[in-house]
Design an enzyme around this catalytic site. Structure first.
Site, PDB file in Angstrom:
ATOM      1  N   TYR A  52      46.512  48.209  50.641  1.00 36.58           N
ATOM      2  CA  TYR A  52      45.046  48.129  50.514  1.00 36.58           C
ATOM      3  C   TYR A  52      44.443  49.470  50.120  1.00 36.58           C
ATOM      4  CZ  TYR A  52      45.018  43.317  52.059  1.00 36.58           C
ATOM      5  OH  TYR A  52      45.216  41.962  52.109  1.00 36.58           O
ATOM      6  N   ASP A  90      36.989  42.905  45.778  1.00 37.12           N
ATOM      7  CA  ASP A  90      36.466  44.004  44.953  1.00 37.12           C
ATOM      8  C   ASP A  90      34.937  43.936  44.943  1.00 37.12           C
ATOM      9  OD1 ASP A  90      35.434  42.410  42.688  1.00 37.12           O
ATOM     10  OD2 ASP A  90      37.527  42.008  42.203  1.00 37.12           O
ATOM     11  N   HIS A 105      36.095  36.435  51.892  1.00 37.31           N
ATOM     12  CA  HIS A 105      37.386  36.998  52.328  1.00 37.31           C
ATOM     13  C   HIS A 105      37.291  38.496  52.600  1.00 37.31           C
ATOM     14  CE1 HIS A 105      39.793  33.372  50.503  1.00 37.31           C
ATOM     15  NE2 HIS A 105      39.198  33.082  51.645  1.00 37.31           N
ATOM     16  N   CYS A 113      37.121  47.376  62.949  1.00 40.49           N
ATOM     17  CA  CYS A 113      37.771  47.957  64.128  1.00 40.49           C
ATOM     18  C   CYS A 113      38.312  46.829  65.012  1.00 40.49           C
ATOM     19  CB  CYS A 113      36.785  48.815  64.916  1.00 40.49           C
ATOM     20  SG  CYS A 113      37.540  49.480  66.414  1.00 40.49           S
ATOM     21  N   CYS A 132      37.639  54.902  64.687  1.00 43.22           N
ATOM     22  CA  CYS A 132      36.456  54.079  64.384  1.00 43.22           C
ATOM     23  C   CYS A 132      35.210  54.927  64.612  1.00 43.22           C
ATOM     24  CB  CYS A 132      36.447  52.861  65.303  1.00 43.22           C
ATOM     25  SG  CYS A 132      34.897  51.932  65.268  1.00 43.22           S
ATOM     26  N   THR A 172      39.796  30.537  39.992  1.00 38.93           N
ATOM     27  CA  THR A 172      40.456  30.385  41.285  1.00 38.93           C
ATOM     28  C   THR A 172      41.434  29.219  41.218  1.00 38.93           C
ATOM     29  OG1 THR A 172      40.153  30.028  43.665  1.00 38.93           O
ATOM     30  CG2 THR A 172      38.449  29.105  42.221  1.00 38.93           C
ATOM     31  N   LEU A 198      41.434  29.685  33.490  1.00 39.53           N
ATOM     32  CA  LEU A 198      42.389  29.884  32.390  1.00 39.53           C
ATOM     33  C   LEU A 198      43.263  28.656  32.191  1.00 39.53           C
ATOM     34  CD1 LEU A 198      43.336  32.014  30.375  1.00 39.53           C
ATOM     35  CD2 LEU A 198      44.954  32.833  32.099  1.00 39.53           C
ATOM     36  N   ALA A 215      37.743  33.798  31.424  1.00 38.98           N
ATOM     37  CA  ALA A 215      36.427  33.864  32.072  1.00 38.98           C
ATOM     38  C   ALA A 215      35.456  34.703  31.248  1.00 38.98           C
ATOM     39  CB  ALA A 215      36.575  34.441  33.485  1.00 38.98           C
TER      40      ALA A 215
HETATM   41  C1  BJW Z   1      41.850  33.253  35.018  1.00 36.60           C
HETATM   42  C2  BJW Z   1      42.041  34.402  34.292  1.00 36.60           C
HETATM   43  C3  BJW Z   1      41.050  34.737  33.369  1.00 36.60           C
HETATM   44  C4  BJW Z   1      43.722  34.217  35.597  1.00 36.60           C
HETATM   45  N1  BJW Z   1      39.989  33.937  33.231  1.00 36.60           N
HETATM   46  N2  BJW Z   1      40.797  32.461  34.841  1.00 36.60           N
HETATM   47  C5  BJW Z   1      47.448  23.197  55.078  1.00 36.60           C
HETATM   48  C6  BJW Z   1      46.501  22.484  54.345  1.00 36.60           C
HETATM   49  C7  BJW Z   1      45.233  23.021  54.131  1.00 36.60           C
HETATM   50  C8  BJW Z   1      44.875  24.273  54.625  1.00 36.60           C
HETATM   51  C9  BJW Z   1      45.823  24.961  55.351  1.00 36.60           C
HETATM   52  C10 BJW Z   1      47.086  24.429  55.579  1.00 36.60           C
HETATM   53  N3  BJW Z   1      47.790  25.336  56.307  1.00 36.60           N
HETATM   54  C11 BJW Z   1      46.999  26.415  56.539  1.00 36.60           C
HETATM   55  C12 BJW Z   1      45.799  26.195  55.963  1.00 36.60           C
HETATM   56  C13 BJW Z   1      44.638  27.127  55.929  1.00 36.60           C
HETATM   57  C14 BJW Z   1      44.912  28.368  55.080  1.00 36.60           C
HETATM   58  C15 BJW Z   1      45.378  27.930  53.684  1.00 36.60           C
HETATM   59  O1  BJW Z   1      44.582  27.631  52.817  1.00 36.60           O
HETATM   60  N4  BJW Z   1      46.680  27.958  53.434  1.00 36.60           N
HETATM   61  C16 BJW Z   1      47.217  27.551  52.129  1.00 36.60           C
HETATM   62  C17 BJW Z   1      48.515  28.268  51.887  1.00 36.60           C
HETATM   63  C18 BJW Z   1      47.379  26.040  52.123  1.00 36.60           C
HETATM   64  N5  BJW Z   1      43.661  29.092  54.992  1.00 36.60           N
HETATM   65  C19 BJW Z   1      43.319  29.987  55.904  1.00 36.60           C
HETATM   66  O2  BJW Z   1      44.062  30.338  56.811  1.00 36.60           O
HETATM   67  C20 BJW Z   1      41.917  30.552  55.801  1.00 36.60           C
HETATM   68  N6  BJW Z   1      41.242  30.423  57.039  1.00 36.60           N
HETATM   69  C21 BJW Z   1      40.976  29.197  57.570  1.00 36.60           C
HETATM   70  O3  BJW Z   1      41.293  28.158  57.028  1.00 36.60           O
HETATM   71  O4  BJW Z   1      40.277  29.259  58.760  1.00 36.60           O
HETATM   72  C22 BJW Z   1      40.008  28.014  59.433  1.00 36.60           C
HETATM   73  C23 BJW Z   1      38.791  27.283  58.910  1.00 36.60           C
HETATM   74  C24 BJW Z   1      38.580  25.980  59.262  1.00 36.60           C
HETATM   75  C25 BJW Z   1      37.465  25.268  58.805  1.00 36.60           C
HETATM   76  C26 BJW Z   1      36.518  25.910  58.011  1.00 36.60           C
HETATM   77  C27 BJW Z   1      36.712  27.227  57.708  1.00 36.60           C
HETATM   78  C28 BJW Z   1      37.839  27.901  58.142  1.00 36.60           C
HETATM   79  C29 BJW Z   1      41.944  32.024  55.423  1.00 36.60           C
HETATM   80  C30 BJW Z   1      42.435  32.236  54.019  1.00 36.60           C
HETATM   81  C31 BJW Z   1      42.505  33.736  53.724  1.00 36.60           C
HETATM   82  C32 BJW Z   1      43.015  34.029  52.308  1.00 36.60           C
HETATM   83  N7  BJW Z   1      43.184  35.444  52.160  1.00 36.60           N
HETATM   84  C33 BJW Z   1      43.599  35.988  50.860  1.00 36.60           C
HETATM   85  C34 BJW Z   1      43.817  37.521  51.011  1.00 36.60           C
HETATM   86  C35 BJW Z   1      42.478  38.231  51.141  1.00 36.60           C
HETATM   87  C36 BJW Z   1      42.643  39.724  51.143  1.00 36.60           C
HETATM   88  C37 BJW Z   1      43.219  40.251  49.857  1.00 36.60           C
HETATM   89  O5  BJW Z   1      42.588  40.136  48.806  1.00 36.60           O
HETATM   90  O6  BJW Z   1      44.306  40.843  49.920  1.00 36.60           O
HETATM   91  O7  BJW Z   1      42.570  35.727  49.900  1.00 36.60           O
HETATM   92  S1  BJW Z   1      45.033  35.186  50.166  1.00 36.60           S
HETATM   93  C38 BJW Z   1      44.454  35.255  48.516  1.00 36.60           C
HETATM   94  O8  BJW Z   1      44.224  33.901  48.009  1.00 36.60           O
HETATM   95  C39 BJW Z   1      43.075  35.933  48.574  1.00 36.60           C
HETATM   96  C40 BJW Z   1      42.292  35.127  47.574  1.00 36.60           C
HETATM   97  O9  BJW Z   1      40.912  35.277  47.801  1.00 36.60           O
HETATM   98  C41 BJW Z   1      42.816  33.714  47.802  1.00 36.60           C
HETATM   99  C42 BJW Z   1      42.584  32.788  46.659  1.00 36.60           C
HETATM  100  O10 BJW Z   1      43.234  33.227  45.514  1.00 36.60           O
HETATM  101  P1  BJW Z   1      42.518  33.048  44.100  1.00 36.60           P
HETATM  102  O11 BJW Z   1      41.311  33.871  44.017  1.00 36.60           O
HETATM  103  O12 BJW Z   1      42.354  31.612  43.807  1.00 36.60           O
HETATM  104  O13 BJW Z   1      43.606  33.735  43.120  1.00 36.60           O
HETATM  105  P2  BJW Z   1      44.916  33.100  42.457  1.00 36.60           P
HETATM  106  O14 BJW Z   1      45.758  34.214  42.002  1.00 36.60           O
HETATM  107  O15 BJW Z   1      45.535  32.101  43.336  1.00 36.60           O
HETATM  108  O16 BJW Z   1      44.360  32.288  41.199  1.00 36.60           O
HETATM  109  C43 BJW Z   1      43.757  32.939  40.101  1.00 36.60           C
HETATM  110  C44 BJW Z   1      43.317  31.868  39.097  1.00 36.60           C
HETATM  111  O17 BJW Z   1      42.639  32.510  38.038  1.00 36.60           O
HETATM  112  C45 BJW Z   1      44.506  31.091  38.468  1.00 36.60           C
HETATM  113  O18 BJW Z   1      44.217  29.688  38.504  1.00 36.60           O
HETATM  114  C46 BJW Z   1      44.560  31.597  37.030  1.00 36.60           C
HETATM  115  O19 BJW Z   1      44.934  30.581  36.095  1.00 36.60           O
HETATM  116  C47 BJW Z   1      43.125  32.023  36.804  1.00 36.60           C
HETATM  117  N8  BJW Z   1      42.974  33.121  35.849  1.00 36.60           N
HETATM  118  N9  BJW Z   1      43.264  34.990  34.685  1.00 36.60           N
HETATM  119  C48 BJW Z   1      39.931  32.798  33.983  1.00 36.60           C
HETATM  120  N10 BJW Z   1      41.167  35.881  32.599  1.00 36.60           N
END
Ligand code: BJW
Length: 228
Positions: A52, A90, A105, A113, A132, A172, A198, A215
């Site tokens: 990070y 970001d 996120h 802290c 902290c 996403t 994409l 995008a």
């Molecule tokens: C382009 C492009 C260009 C490329 N132009 N496009 C089973 C079923 C359902 C849910 C769960 C389950 N088991 C566990 C869960 C819950 C779990 C979960 O979802 N797990 C999955 C593995 C299934 N989720 C959680 O634990 C979350 N909390 C939670 O659910 O709490 C309980 C709750 C209950 C009820 C309501 C609310 C809450 C927490 C999730 C935390 C995710 N954290 C991260 C890290 C953050 C810190 C960091 O940045 O390091 O967040 S993981 C990572 O994934 C990050 C991102 O924000 C997140 C999403 O990724 P994103 O942004 O979609 O990126 P990519 O790389 O996946 O996709 C990029 C896309 O862009 C692609 O499609 C490309 O094609 C496209 N692209 N270039 C346009 N130029």
């Protein structure tokens, strides 16, 4: 018309910020689901801090791209009727000029802290375990949401989705919940839905419309249509 936009890593890809699940993904061979957890931080805090700290420093070398700028232009046009919910940690939306942004996120430029739970704006490193500013305990971690943790701002997000006339997801993969479920929620509450990505995401079939491309090209064109 109330517009809610959800952004993911793909919107920052053309700024040079790596995505999570594309070939050159952020975690260098590790599945993000295995390493972005509080348990991984407990085992290897130094490794996680280095990751990070590097990303925080890299923010200084990247700039908003035409997609971020187009969303800022949309806010200029429709003001409070636009809300951007970003999964990104970001600050490229803010640097483009957007002010109505929720970071569900967390943020790279913030520290959390683990002793007093205070969130503090942070631009330096955390890997040297600084105290902290609130309680003095050396328990600062990146202020980001890992798997198993509750995302920020969920109450405001669900109110906005409930009231939305148009929900648009940009860059996403639809692999992470609850964000991946927003399309169903918004649609059920009466919004039209559009995906700009994409490639087809894991939830493309749930949207009313989907457009594929960069995008940086799709978003300015869509904003022109909406404002025109
Ligand atoms: C382009 C492009 C260009 C490329 N132009 N496009 C089973 C079923 C359902 C849910 C769960 C389950 N088991 C566990 C869960 C819950 C779990 C979960 O979802 N797990 C999955 C593995 C299934 N989720 C959680 O634990 C979350 N909390 C939670 O659910 O709490 C309980 C709750 C209950 C009820 C309501 C609310 C809450 C927490 C999730 C935390 C995710 N954290 C991260 C890290 C953050 C810190 C960091 O940045 O390091 O967040 S993981 C990572 O994934 C990050 C991102 O924000 C997140 C999403 O990724 P994103 O942004 O979609 O990126 P990519 O790389 O996946 O996709 C990029 C896309 O862009 C692609 O499609 C490309 O094609 C496209 N692209 N270039 C346009 N130029």
């Amino acid at each position: 018309m109330k517009v809610v936009v959800l952004t993911g890593a793909g919107i920052s890809a053309e700024s040079g910020v790596p995505t999570f699940r594309d070939a050159d993904g952020l975690w260098e061979g590790h599945r993000v689901e295995d390493v972005a957890t509080p348990e991984a931080y407990d085992v290897q805090p130094t490794v996680v801090h280095r990751f990070y700290d590097d990303r925080r420093r890299a923010l200084g070398r990247v700039a908003p791209n035409p997609a971020h700028l187009a969303l800022a232009r949309l806010e200029e046009g429709i003001g409070d009727d636009l809300l951007v919910i970003t999964q990104n940690i970001d600050d490229l939306h803010e640097r483009a000029g957007s002010t109505r942004v929720l970071h569900m996120h967390g943020e790279l430029r913030s520290a959390l802290c683990r002793a007093c739970m205070r969130r503090t704006p942070w631009t330096g490193d955390l890997g040297d375990f600084p105290p902290c500013p609130g309680c003095g305990v050396t328990e600062l971690r990146p202020d980001v949401v890992w798997f198993g943790e509750m995302p920020y701002e969920m109450d405001r997000i669900f109110v906005a989705l409930d009231q939305a006339d148009l929900f648009v997801a940009i860059g996403t993969s639809g692999a992470v919940y609850p964000a991946a479920g927003f399309v169903q929620f918004a649609s059920g509450a009466g919004a039209r839905t559009l995906e700009l990505n994409l490639a087809p995401s894991e939830v493309t079939g749930l949207f009313d419309d989907a457009r594929q491309g960069l995008a940086g090209e799709l978003v300015p064109r869509w904003v022109d249509e909406l404002l025109g």
